[in-house]
Design an enzyme around this catalytic site. Sequence first.
Site, PDB file in Angstrom:
ATOM      1  N   ILE A 185      37.173  43.875  47.231  1.00  0.00           N
ATOM      2  CA  ILE A 185      35.731  44.052  47.467  1.00  0.00           C
ATOM      3  C   ILE A 185      35.224  42.993  48.449  1.00  0.00           C
ATOM      4  CG2 ILE A 185      33.466  44.211  46.352  1.00  0.00           C
ATOM      5  CD1 ILE A 185      35.047  44.988  43.745  1.00  0.00           C
ATOM      6  N   ASP A 197      39.889  31.376  49.040  1.00  0.00           N
ATOM      7  CA  ASP A 197      40.710  32.211  48.146  1.00  0.00           C
ATOM      8  C   ASP A 197      42.029  31.467  47.920  1.00  0.00           C
ATOM      9  OD1 ASP A 197      40.619  35.658  47.673  1.00  0.00           O
ATOM     10  OD2 ASP A 197      42.391  34.505  47.093  1.00  0.00           O
ATOM     11  N   LEU A 256      44.731  33.173  47.215  1.00  0.00           N
ATOM     12  CA  LEU A 256      45.708  34.215  47.599  1.00  0.00           C
ATOM     13  C   LEU A 256      46.581  34.670  46.424  1.00  0.00           C
ATOM     14  CD1 LEU A 256      46.759  33.004  51.179  1.00  0.00           C
ATOM     15  CD2 LEU A 256      44.986  34.656  50.546  1.00  0.00           C
ATOM     16  N   SER A 263      45.819  38.473  46.856  1.00  0.00           N
ATOM     17  CA  SER A 263      45.500  39.016  48.182  1.00  0.00           C
ATOM     18  C   SER A 263      46.354  38.305  49.215  1.00  0.00           C
ATOM     19  CB  SER A 263      44.012  38.832  48.493  1.00  0.00           C
ATOM     20  OG  SER A 263      43.663  37.468  48.388  1.00  0.00           O
ATOM     21  N   GLY A 302      38.208  35.960  40.918  1.00  0.00           N
ATOM     22  CA  GLY A 302      38.459  36.074  39.492  1.00  0.00           C
ATOM     23  C   GLY A 302      39.676  36.952  39.279  1.00  0.00           C
ATOM     24  N   LYS A 326      41.224  40.182  37.343  1.00  0.00           N
ATOM     25  CA  LYS A 326      40.471  41.390  36.993  1.00  0.00           C
ATOM     26  C   LYS A 326      41.268  42.472  36.263  1.00  0.00           C
ATOM     27  CE  LYS A 326      41.511  43.897  41.187  1.00  0.00           C
ATOM     28  NZ  LYS A 326      41.113  44.874  42.170  1.00  0.00           N
ATOM     29  N   SER A 341      30.284  43.323  36.076  1.00  0.00           N
ATOM     30  CA  SER A 341      30.889  44.635  35.854  1.00  0.00           C
ATOM     31  C   SER A 341      30.116  45.396  34.790  1.00  0.00           C
ATOM     32  CB  SER A 341      32.328  44.401  35.374  1.00  0.00           C
ATOM     33  OG  SER A 341      32.833  45.583  34.817  1.00  0.00           O
ATOM     34  N   TYR A 361      38.959  40.172  29.684  1.00  0.00           N
ATOM     35  CA  TYR A 361      38.405  40.239  31.044  1.00  0.00           C
ATOM     36  C   TYR A 361      36.896  40.510  30.984  1.00  0.00           C
ATOM     37  CZ  TYR A 361      36.776  42.431  35.314  1.00  0.00           C
ATOM     38  OH  TYR A 361      36.007  42.765  36.402  1.00  0.00           O
ATOM     39  N   LYS A 397      33.292  38.216  32.042  1.00  0.00           N
ATOM     40  CA  LYS A 397      32.143  38.641  32.866  1.00  0.00           C
ATOM     41  C   LYS A 397      30.843  38.405  32.093  1.00  0.00           C
ATOM     42  CE  LYS A 397      34.261  39.802  36.482  1.00  0.00           C
ATOM     43  NZ  LYS A 397      34.093  38.999  37.682  1.00  0.00           N
ATOM     44  N   ARG A 455      33.457  58.761  34.404  1.00  0.00           N
ATOM     45  CA  ARG A 455      33.047  57.439  34.897  1.00  0.00           C
ATOM     46  C   ARG A 455      32.240  57.604  36.175  1.00  0.00           C
ATOM     47  NH1 ARG A 455      34.419  56.636  30.592  1.00  0.00           N
ATOM     48  NH2 ARG A 455      36.050  55.329  29.740  1.00  0.00           N
TER      49      ARG A 455
HETATM   50  N1  LIG Z   1      37.720  46.206  41.439  1.00  0.00           N
HETATM   51  C1  LIG Z   1      37.035  46.546  40.350  1.00  0.00           C
HETATM   52  O1  LIG Z   1      37.279  47.596  39.768  1.00  0.00           O
HETATM   53  C2  LIG Z   1      35.919  45.639  39.842  1.00  0.00           C
HETATM   54  C3  LIG Z   1      34.946  46.169  38.973  1.00  0.00           C
HETATM   55  C4  LIG Z   1      33.941  45.329  38.508  1.00  0.00           C
HETATM   56  C5  LIG Z   1      33.923  43.991  38.879  1.00  0.00           C
HETATM   57  N2  LIG Z   1      34.885  43.500  39.708  1.00  0.00           N
HETATM   58  C6  LIG Z   1      34.867  42.086  40.065  1.00  0.00           C
HETATM   59  O2  LIG Z   1      34.707  41.945  41.460  1.00  0.00           O
HETATM   60  C7  LIG Z   1      35.408  40.791  41.913  1.00  0.00           C
HETATM   61  C8  LIG Z   1      36.318  41.175  43.058  1.00  0.00           C
HETATM   62  O3  LIG Z   1      37.209  42.174  42.606  1.00  0.00           O
HETATM   63  P1  LIG Z   1      38.358  42.775  43.526  1.00  0.00           P
HETATM   64  O4  LIG Z   1      38.608  44.144  43.042  1.00  0.00           O
HETATM   65  O5  LIG Z   1      38.044  42.534  44.939  1.00  0.00           O
HETATM   66  O6  LIG Z   1      39.558  41.866  43.057  1.00  0.00           O
HETATM   67  P2  LIG Z   1      40.728  41.177  43.928  1.00  0.00           P
HETATM   68  O7  LIG Z   1      41.744  40.704  42.973  1.00  0.00           O
HETATM   69  O8  LIG Z   1      41.161  42.098  45.016  1.00  0.00           O
HETATM   70  O9  LIG Z   1      39.948  39.954  44.572  1.00  0.00           O
HETATM   71  C9  LIG Z   1      39.703  38.764  43.859  1.00  0.00           C
HETATM   72  C10 LIG Z   1      40.192  37.622  44.729  1.00  0.00           C
HETATM   73  O10 LIG Z   1      39.950  36.399  44.042  1.00  0.00           O
HETATM   74  C11 LIG Z   1      41.065  35.527  44.279  1.00  0.00           C
HETATM   75  N3  LIG Z   1      41.063  34.554  43.185  1.00  0.00           N
HETATM   76  C12 LIG Z   1      41.244  34.775  41.858  1.00  0.00           C
HETATM   77  N4  LIG Z   1      41.142  33.625  41.180  1.00  0.00           N
HETATM   78  C13 LIG Z   1      40.872  32.642  42.083  1.00  0.00           C
HETATM   79  C14 LIG Z   1      40.666  31.237  41.994  1.00  0.00           C
HETATM   80  N5  LIG Z   1      40.717  30.592  40.825  1.00  0.00           N
HETATM   81  N6  LIG Z   1      40.433  30.546  43.132  1.00  0.00           N
HETATM   82  C15 LIG Z   1      40.388  31.168  44.328  1.00  0.00           C
HETATM   83  N7  LIG Z   1      40.581  32.492  44.481  1.00  0.00           N
HETATM   84  C16 LIG Z   1      40.826  33.221  43.373  1.00  0.00           C
HETATM   85  C17 LIG Z   1      42.277  36.449  44.332  1.00  0.00           C
HETATM   86  O11 LIG Z   1      43.347  35.897  45.045  1.00  0.00           O
HETATM   87  C18 LIG Z   1      41.687  37.683  45.038  1.00  0.00           C
HETATM   88  O12 LIG Z   1      41.874  37.619  46.444  1.00  0.00           O
HETATM   89  C19 LIG Z   1      36.145  40.229  40.707  1.00  0.00           C
HETATM   90  O13 LIG Z   1      35.394  39.184  40.157  1.00  0.00           O
HETATM   91  C20 LIG Z   1      36.195  41.403  39.766  1.00  0.00           C
HETATM   92  O14 LIG Z   1      36.264  41.011  38.426  1.00  0.00           O
HETATM   93  C21 LIG Z   1      35.882  44.307  40.212  1.00  0.00           C
END
Ligand SMILES: NC(=O)c1ccc[n+]([C@@H]2O[C@H](COP(=O)([O-])OP(=O)(O)OC[C@H]3O[C@@H](n4cnc5c(N)ncnc54)[C@H](O)[C@@H]3O)[C@@H](O)[C@H]2O)c1
Length: 334
Positions: free
Chosen positions: A12, A31, A33, A36, A82, A84, A124, A150, A154, A232
């Site tokens: 996102i 990040d 990584l 990602s 975070g 997820k 979320s 998880y 949140k 959903r």
């Molecule tokens: N994708 C979904 O379905 C969804 C739904 C609701 C909420 N969210 C929330 O949106 C946010 C982004 O989700 P996403 O789908 O892009 O996830 P993602 O895993 O693709 O991106 C999260 C990024 O955070 C980084 N990260 C994690 N812990 C870290 C830390 N301690 N320090 C630095 N970097 C860190 C990871 O490397 C990753 O690049 C998250 O907080 C997730 O909980 C996602």
Amino acid sequence: MRILLTGGTGYIGSHTAVELIKQGHEVEIVDNLRNSKASVLDRIEQIAGKKPKFYQADLLDTEKINQIFAETQFDLVIHFAGLKAVGESVEIPLEYYKNNIGGTISLLEAMRANNCKRIIFSSSATVYGIQESPEYVETMQTGPGISNPYGRTKYMIEEILKDFAVANPDFEVTILRYFNPVGAHPSGLIGDDPNGRPNNLMPIIMHVASGKIPYLSIFGDDYNTPDGTCIRDYIHVVDLAKGHVAAIKTLKPGVSIYNLGSGKGVSVKEMVAAFEKASGKPLPQQIAGRRAGDLDEFYANPAKAKAELDWQTELTIDDIMVDTLNYLKRENQQ
Ligand SMILES: NC(=O)c1ccc[n+]([C@@H]2O[C@H](COP(=O)([O-])OP(=O)(O)OC[C@H]3O[C@@H](n4cnc5c(N)ncnc54)[C@H](O)[C@@H]3O)[C@@H](O)[C@H]2O)c1
């Protein structure tokens, strides 16, 4: 604005970086990584014309995070970072609490110490737990009935942000409650690239389509819905990214909360049919038993975001499927 995206190389975050750059904002990313790849930065540049400055750091490394804020005055933080994965959070709960909650506290400390007073947080729909009505409104109670660690991180982070905003009344906090983000950028250059075993519908469909898993298990077809499968609210990730751009305009002291969803429920079988229509091929599938904790149906009431942010979803389920397939095709060519 100069904006720091935590977790900005993720799914996102990377789409939001593109939309922010297109609107003329200065975007920087921190990040670790863990989930990602740094190559996403080049992809963002290819789409948006500018590569965000990147810091590879863990939010739990308070000293390093503090240093990033001491060196650059950010106008706003969008906090995506975070862990997820719902299933994984049941297996390693402490790691989830430490990373998600500890990371947020470390971030807020660095922001406060360096006079950065605006934050948008990725929350979320899971914080709503179990409700009587399937249509979730921001004013509903949150907390009870959340079925996994998880989701509880949140909920707890939302509570921490509320307490923090009371103690620091000039802080501007916006909480965005995402429904189910899916799809990919229409360029096919960025999309959802989860490490490990996926457990959400679209990533599983993607794994089946690219032959990584033999078939889709549909968890239950005896729910109280028209076709028996769970319903959903799915939101195209580009619409979601634009929701963040819209949210910047209304930041104000205190805490504001918005649902980001389409307001429409779509069943698992309808999602599968839309994918098959886009790909022109049947998707191997089997009906499996229900999964613990799955609700029949829920979707967003997105009226507040429409009224206050002037934002609503524009892309359809068919757009989601076409863009997902385009992304898959490019990834499989790599
Ligand atoms: N994708 C979904 O379905 C969804 C739904 C609701 C909420 N969210 C929330 O949106 C946010 C982004 O989700 P996403 O789908 O892009 O996830 P993602 O895993 O693709 O991106 C999260 C990024 O955070 C980084 N990260 C994690 N812990 C870290 C830390 N301690 N320090 C630095 N970097 C860190 C990871 O490397 C990753 O690049 C998250 O907080 C997730 O909980 C996602």
